[in-house]
Design a protein around this motif. Sequence first.
Motif, PDB file in Angstrom:
ATOM      1  N   GLU A  29      34.110  63.112  50.160  1.00  0.00           N
ATOM      2  CA  GLU A  29      33.624  63.124  48.771  1.00  0.00           C
ATOM      3  C   GLU A  29      34.613  63.781  47.823  1.00  0.00           C
ATOM      4  O   GLU A  29      34.625  63.491  46.627  1.00  0.00           O
ATOM      5  N   ARG A  30      35.433  64.684  48.348  1.00  0.00           N
ATOM      6  CA  ARG A  30      36.358  65.448  47.498  1.00  0.00           C
ATOM      7  C   ARG A  30      37.745  64.807  47.413  1.00  0.00           C
ATOM      8  O   ARG A  30      38.624  65.318  46.715  1.00  0.00           O
ATOM      9  N   LEU A  31      37.960  63.710  48.124  1.00  0.00           N
ATOM     10  CA  LEU A  31      39.263  63.052  48.090  1.00  0.00           C
ATOM     11  C   LEU A  31      39.499  62.373  46.747  1.00  0.00           C
ATOM     12  O   LEU A  31      38.573  61.844  46.137  1.00  0.00           O
ATOM     13  N   THR A  32      40.747  62.382  46.320  1.00  0.00           N
ATOM     14  CA  THR A  32      41.164  61.667  45.115  1.00  0.00           C
ATOM     15  C   THR A  32      42.378  60.813  45.477  1.00  0.00           C
ATOM     16  O   THR A  32      42.897  60.896  46.599  1.00  0.00           O
ATOM     17  N   GLU A  33      42.855  60.038  44.536  1.00  0.00           N
ATOM     18  CA  GLU A  33      44.020  59.187  44.813  1.00  0.00           C
ATOM     19  C   GLU A  33      45.292  59.994  45.038  1.00  0.00           C
ATOM     20  O   GLU A  33      46.279  59.471  45.553  1.00  0.00           O
ATOM     21  N   SER A  34      45.266  61.270  44.684  1.00  0.00           N
ATOM     22  CA  SER A  34      46.434  62.118  44.938  1.00  0.00           C
ATOM     23  C   SER A  34      46.314  62.861  46.269  1.00  0.00           C
ATOM     24  O   SER A  34      47.204  63.622  46.647  1.00  0.00           O
ATOM     25  N   SER A  35      45.225  62.625  46.986  1.00  0.00           N
ATOM     26  CA  SER A  35      45.024  63.280  48.281  1.00  0.00           C
ATOM     27  C   SER A  35      45.855  62.596  49.365  1.00  0.00           C
ATOM     28  O   SER A  35      46.323  61.469  49.210  1.00  0.00           O
ATOM     29  N   ARG A  36      45.991  63.314  50.464  1.00  0.00           N
ATOM     30  CA  ARG A  36      46.742  62.790  51.610  1.00  0.00           C
ATOM     31  C   ARG A  36      45.871  62.928  52.863  1.00  0.00           C
ATOM     32  O   ARG A  36      45.352  64.008  53.144  1.00  0.00           O
ATOM     33  N   VAL A  37      45.727  61.844  53.611  1.00  0.00           N
ATOM     34  CA  VAL A  37      44.860  61.819  54.790  1.00  0.00           C
ATOM     35  C   VAL A  37      45.700  61.489  56.018  1.00  0.00           C
ATOM     36  O   VAL A  37      46.588  60.629  55.957  1.00  0.00           O
ATOM     37  N   LEU A  38      45.417  62.175  57.131  1.00  0.00           N
ATOM     38  CA  LEU A  38      46.100  61.887  58.391  1.00  0.00           C
ATOM     39  C   LEU A  38      45.119  61.211  59.347  1.00  0.00           C
ATOM     40  O   LEU A  38      44.033  61.724  59.598  1.00  0.00           O
ATOM     41  N   ILE A  39      45.489  60.035  59.854  1.00  0.00           N
ATOM     42  CA  ILE A  39      44.701  59.348  60.869  1.00  0.00           C
ATOM     43  C   ILE A  39      45.437  59.488  62.200  1.00  0.00           C
ATOM     44  O   ILE A  39      46.603  59.119  62.306  1.00  0.00           O
ATOM     45  N   ALA A  40      44.754  60.054  63.199  1.00  0.00           N
ATOM     46  CA  ALA A  40      45.383  60.334  64.496  1.00  0.00           C
ATOM     47  C   ALA A  40      44.718  59.514  65.588  1.00  0.00           C
ATOM     48  O   ALA A  40      43.495  59.516  65.719  1.00  0.00           O
ATOM     49  N   LEU A  86      38.588  50.959  54.156  1.00  0.00           N
ATOM     50  CA  LEU A  86      37.329  51.580  53.716  1.00  0.00           C
ATOM     51  C   LEU A  86      37.585  52.792  52.831  1.00  0.00           C
ATOM     52  O   LEU A  86      36.922  52.990  51.811  1.00  0.00           O
ATOM     53  N   LEU A  87      38.570  53.600  53.230  1.00  0.00           N
ATOM     54  CA  LEU A  87      38.886  54.807  52.455  1.00  0.00           C
ATOM     55  C   LEU A  87      39.419  54.453  51.068  1.00  0.00           C
ATOM     56  O   LEU A  87      39.004  55.025  50.056  1.00  0.00           O
ATOM     57  N   ARG A  88      40.339  53.506  51.022  1.00  0.00           N
ATOM     58  CA  ARG A  88      40.929  53.140  49.732  1.00  0.00           C
ATOM     59  C   ARG A  88      39.920  52.421  48.836  1.00  0.00           C
ATOM     60  O   ARG A  88      39.982  52.531  47.609  1.00  0.00           O
ATOM     61  N   LYS A  89      38.995  51.696  49.440  1.00  0.00           N
ATOM     62  CA  LYS A  89      37.939  51.063  48.648  1.00  0.00           C
ATOM     63  C   LYS A  89      37.072  52.120  47.987  1.00  0.00           C
ATOM     64  O   LYS A  89      36.617  51.949  46.849  1.00  0.00           O
ATOM     65  N   ARG A  90      36.869  53.231  48.685  1.00  0.00           N
ATOM     66  CA  ARG A  90      36.036  54.321  48.171  1.00  0.00           C
ATOM     67  C   ARG A  90      36.816  55.223  47.215  1.00  0.00           C
ATOM     68  O   ARG A  90      36.311  55.623  46.163  1.00  0.00           O
ATOM     69  N   ILE A  91      38.058  55.552  47.554  1.00  0.00           N
ATOM     70  CA  ILE A  91      38.826  56.557  46.803  1.00  0.00           C
ATOM     71  C   ILE A  91      39.773  55.938  45.785  1.00  0.00           C
ATOM     72  O   ILE A  91      39.923  56.441  44.669  1.00  0.00           O
ATOM     73  N   GLY A  92      40.435  54.842  46.176  1.00  0.00           N
ATOM     74  CA  GLY A  92      41.436  54.239  45.303  1.00  0.00           C
ATOM     75  C   GLY A  92      42.638  53.782  46.100  1.00  0.00           C
ATOM     76  O   GLY A  92      42.950  54.342  47.162  1.00  0.00           O
ATOM     77  N   GLU A  93      43.333  52.787  45.613  1.00  0.00           N
ATOM     78  CA  GLU A  93      44.434  52.178  46.346  1.00  0.00           C
ATOM     79  C   GLU A  93      45.630  53.105  46.530  1.00  0.00           C
ATOM     80  O   GLU A  93      46.469  52.894  47.407  1.00  0.00           O
ATOM     81  N   ASN A  94      45.738  54.152  45.706  1.00  0.00           N
ATOM     82  CA  ASN A  94      46.897  55.036  45.795  1.00  0.00           C
ATOM     83  C   ASN A  94      46.713  56.185  46.787  1.00  0.00           C
ATOM     84  O   ASN A  94      47.610  57.029  46.935  1.00  0.00           O
ATOM     85  N   LEU A  95      45.577  56.225  47.461  1.00  0.00           N
ATOM     86  CA  LEU A  95      45.352  57.272  48.465  1.00  0.00           C
ATOM     87  C   LEU A  95      46.429  57.180  49.539  1.00  0.00           C
ATOM     88  O   LEU A  95      46.671  56.124  50.111  1.00  0.00           O
ATOM     89  N   GLN A  96      47.118  58.296  49.791  1.00  0.00           N
ATOM     90  CA  GLN A  96      48.184  58.298  50.791  1.00  0.00           C
ATOM     91  C   GLN A  96      47.585  58.536  52.180  1.00  0.00           C
ATOM     92  O   GLN A  96      46.874  59.511  52.401  1.00  0.00           O
ATOM     93  N   ILE A  97      47.902  57.646  53.118  1.00  0.00           N
ATOM     94  CA  ILE A  97      47.379  57.750  54.479  1.00  0.00           C
ATOM     95  C   ILE A  97      48.535  57.687  55.467  1.00  0.00           C
ATOM     96  O   ILE A  97      49.315  56.737  55.465  1.00  0.00           O
ATOM     97  N   LEU A 127      42.423  65.892  54.748  1.00  0.00           N
ATOM     98  CA  LEU A 127      41.478  65.514  55.790  1.00  0.00           C
ATOM     99  C   LEU A 127      42.246  64.903  56.963  1.00  0.00           C
ATOM    100  O   LEU A 127      43.215  64.168  56.769  1.00  0.00           O
ATOM    101  N   VAL A 128      41.787  65.214  58.184  1.00  0.00           N
ATOM    102  CA  VAL A 128      42.300  64.574  59.393  1.00  0.00           C
ATOM    103  C   VAL A 128      41.157  63.752  59.995  1.00  0.00           C
ATOM    104  O   VAL A 128      40.037  64.245  60.127  1.00  0.00           O
ATOM    105  N   ILE A 129      41.446  62.502  60.344  1.00  0.00           N
ATOM    106  CA  ILE A 129      40.448  61.640  60.998  1.00  0.00           C
ATOM    107  C   ILE A 129      40.998  61.231  62.352  1.00  0.00           C
ATOM    108  O   ILE A 129      42.030  60.568  62.429  1.00  0.00           O
ATOM    109  N   HIS A 130      40.312  61.647  63.415  1.00  0.00           N
ATOM    110  CA  HIS A 130      40.793  61.409  64.781  1.00  0.00           C
ATOM    111  C   HIS A 130      39.991  60.289  65.423  1.00  0.00           C
ATOM    112  O   HIS A 130      38.820  60.088  65.117  1.00  0.00           O
ATOM    113  N   CYS A 131      40.625  59.591  66.356  1.00  0.00           N
ATOM    114  CA  CYS A 131      39.920  58.557  67.108  1.00  0.00           C
ATOM    115  C   CYS A 131      38.955  59.213  68.099  1.00  0.00           C
ATOM    116  O   CYS A 131      38.850  60.432  68.169  1.00  0.00           O
ATOM    117  N   GLY A 132      38.273  58.414  68.909  1.00  0.00           N
ATOM    118  CA  GLY A 132      37.339  58.953  69.888  1.00  0.00           C
ATOM    119  C   GLY A 132      38.015  59.735  70.997  1.00  0.00           C
ATOM    120  O   GLY A 132      37.363  60.481  71.724  1.00  0.00           O
TER     121      GLY A 132
END
Length: 395
Positions: A289-300, A320-331, A348-353
């Motif tokens: 909820e707190r992410l913005t287009e200037s945020s940076r997300v790590l997917i592991a 899904l993330l960019r649809k919610r936050i914006g196309e400029n979200l860095q991932i 934010l860090v998002i890890h697989c199972g």
Amino acid sequence: MSLTDTPSASRLHIAFFGRRNSGKSSLINALTGQDTALVSDTPGTTTDLVSKAMEIQGIGPCLFIDTPGFDDEGELGELRISRTLKAIEKTDIALLLCGDTFSHEKEMLALLKEKNIPVIPVLNKIDIRENSDSLATYIEEECKIRPLLISAKEKTGIEQIRQAILEKLPSDFGQQSITGELVTENDLVLLVMPQDIQAPKGRLILPQVQTIRELLDKKCLVVTCTTDKFSATLQALARPPKLIITDSQVFKAIYEQKPKESELTSFSVLFAGYKGDIHYYIESATAIERLTESSRVLIAEACTHAPLSEDIGRVKLPRLLRKRIGENLQIDMVAGTDFPQDLTPYSLVIHCGACMFNRKYVLSRIERAREQHIPMTNYGVAIAFLNGILDQIKY
């Protein structure tokens, strides 16, 4: 089932630490009864982590990890030492082979204790040491633990090591359950398993296999189907399922079609609790909820497969993330053991199972995120949150 059928991630990880030429490889060979690790009188023979899956009587499936000497030198030596330190993150029990001075060993002991890893100190080569007893007393005074006196070459004291491993076994080892208390005997469970490019023809992915096996062990009534046959399968059943377990990618579609009395979860959510800290994952999901287009997300991702079409980590979740936050979200994307030490650049860090990692390794990543005050969640929890159904998902 043969010994090698147990996934490495589900085995007790026992790592061997020590100086170069301290006898780590010889000890592993003595314990396994095989020439698992290369043995040489030349220091530095072991240049990378060497793993061997075995079964130890009274303990069960284990994974022995042979590490390079932590007293290695030079540029290549530093690289080897870094591999050794990385092995600590996945270690359940450590065997520390002691030398004559105990200086390097003392540092390693402190590091292992800091990580709350049970340590078994070992004094090897007693067949050629003249001062074994006095050295053992010195080591005991230094580290407050009496080392086991063994000879890997003569296979002396090997049974003592097995007993010591049993005594050091983590109290919760083997107690983790994938489905927990969600189901009991005779409950009807429906598994929705998309068979797409990530599950090639003729195969099931590991979380599906492990979940089915556990449900059978619990004597549940297990039914499986693909996403497109979900509705037809429900109609064919005499009663609604107690629990529906689906792939997170189709969370929304299954949620909209499921019977009201059926509970819903996903393989990824179940593995979030089985391998990691589900409560921290759920708490961290609110960071979306707190992410913005200037945020940076790590997917592991634990797996290191080549990028696939419509890959969940590389394509679907970022979409899904960019649809919610914006196309400029860095991932950013990392795979396998490539996980940054410094997580502070990320919101934010998002890890697989993490089905390919043991629980100790996943928890070490979560602890790193906690220490740096970085929220960390997982694929299934994040997707449920993004679809607005996280409060309806069971875990």
